[in-house]
Design an enzyme around this catalytic site. Structure first.
Site, PDB file in Angstrom:
ATOM      1  N   ASP A 189      41.249  39.400  43.381  1.00  0.00           N
ATOM      2  CA  ASP A 189      41.345  39.841  44.771  1.00  0.00           C
ATOM      3  C   ASP A 189      41.480  41.366  44.815  1.00  0.00           C
ATOM      4  OD1 ASP A 189      41.394  37.178  45.443  1.00  0.00           O
ATOM      5  OD2 ASP A 189      43.596  37.095  45.482  1.00  0.00           O
TER       6      ASP A 189
HETATM    7  N1  URA Z   1      44.798  34.074  41.933  1.00  0.00           N
HETATM    8  C1  URA Z   1      44.848  34.765  43.092  1.00  0.00           C
HETATM    9  O1  URA Z   1      45.431  34.314  44.062  1.00  0.00           O
HETATM   10  N2  URA Z   1      44.230  35.958  43.149  1.00  0.00           N
HETATM   11  C2  URA Z   1      43.602  36.529  42.100  1.00  0.00           C
HETATM   12  O2  URA Z   1      43.080  37.645  42.220  1.00  0.00           O
HETATM   13  C3  URA Z   1      43.557  35.793  40.898  1.00  0.00           C
HETATM   14  C4  URA Z   1      44.168  34.576  40.843  1.00  0.00           C
END
Ligand code: URA
Length: 238
Positions: free
Chosen positions: A106
């Site tokens: 993310d």
């Molecule tokens: N889980 C999440 O919620 N976000 C990420 O970026 C990776 C794993």
């Protein structure tokens, strides 16, 4: 072993179109073994080839395998919309040779991100069948309780997922931090699992993929390095 013309070699390494590469060679911007080479049709063995472009040294690589310590506020998508893309942290040659992130973090997640232009490698690393463990350190809004850890280990039901998803390992690190190991890579998985267990993730960092540890790579946030064969071999081993 493979032989190619110098212009094709530069093109394959992301220095631009064949025509552009031919031009920079003719302009005297390319060197081999410390000597400027102006013949763009010169045939060279690619294996082990070292060259320079605009005085900067490069090594021929059939594919590149990169580890980036991703900072927050960078997007992994090919067409970033709200933040700069992670590719902007790498030399522009890598975009031209189609280097892309292996899976996604993310925009606000930090830590270990692999990048490559080797489709088979990207596919293998992303395959859910391979069960490659990924280690995250999550900061939580509410305190980490033994119940929370137990719930994450037992499995939580997420919207749109047919079966509950569970952490392979989950350890409380301190009052507001836990280490969680996942073998799947579902969308926002850590954040959604924490939300489903009644807490809220306020920061997330990926620290390991398989047996490759971010800490061992010595990368400040925003820095990257090539992975050698031994480091790549660690990616599948827990
Ligand atoms: N889980 C999440 O919620 N976000 C990420 O970026 C990776 C794993």
């Amino acid at each position: 072993m493979s032989k190619q013309t110098l212009e094709r070699i530069l093109q394959s390494q992301g220095f631009g179109t064949r025509k552009w590469c031919s031009q920079i060679i003719a302009d005297g911007e390319v060197g081999i073994n410390g000597e400027i080479v102006t013949d763009s049709r010169l045939i060279l063995e690619t294996s082990g080839l070292e060259f320079s472009v605009y005085g900067e040294p490069w090594q021929y690589r059939e594919h590149v395998y990169i580890a980036l310590n991703k900072p927050a506020d960078y997007e992994c998508s090919r067409k970033p919309s709200h933040h700069p893309g992670v590719l902007s942290l790498l030399p522009e040659q890598f975009s031209l040779r189609d280097v892309q992130p292996v899976g996604r973090l993310d925009h606000d997640t930090t830590g270990l991100l692999l990048m490559s232009d080797d489709g088979a490698f990207i596919h293998a690393q992303s395959s859910p069948k391979r069960h490659i463990p990924k280690v995250y350190v999550a900061t939580t809004h509410d305190a980490v309780t033994p119940q929370l850890v137990a719930q994450l280990l037992k499995g939580v039901k997420l919207h749109d997922e047919p079966a509950p998803l569970a952490a392979v390992v989950c350890n409380r690190l301190d009052e507001h931090q836990l280490e969680i190991v996942l073998e799947q890579g579902k969308y926002h998985q850590v954040k959604r699992m924490l939300a489903a267990a009644g807490n809220h993730c306020t920061a997330l960092r990926r620290t390991e993929i398989g047996g490759l540890k971010l800490a061992a790579l010595n990368l400040a946030e925003g820095e990257w390095r090539y992975l050698d064969e031994a480091q790549r071999a660690l990616l599948t081993a827990p």
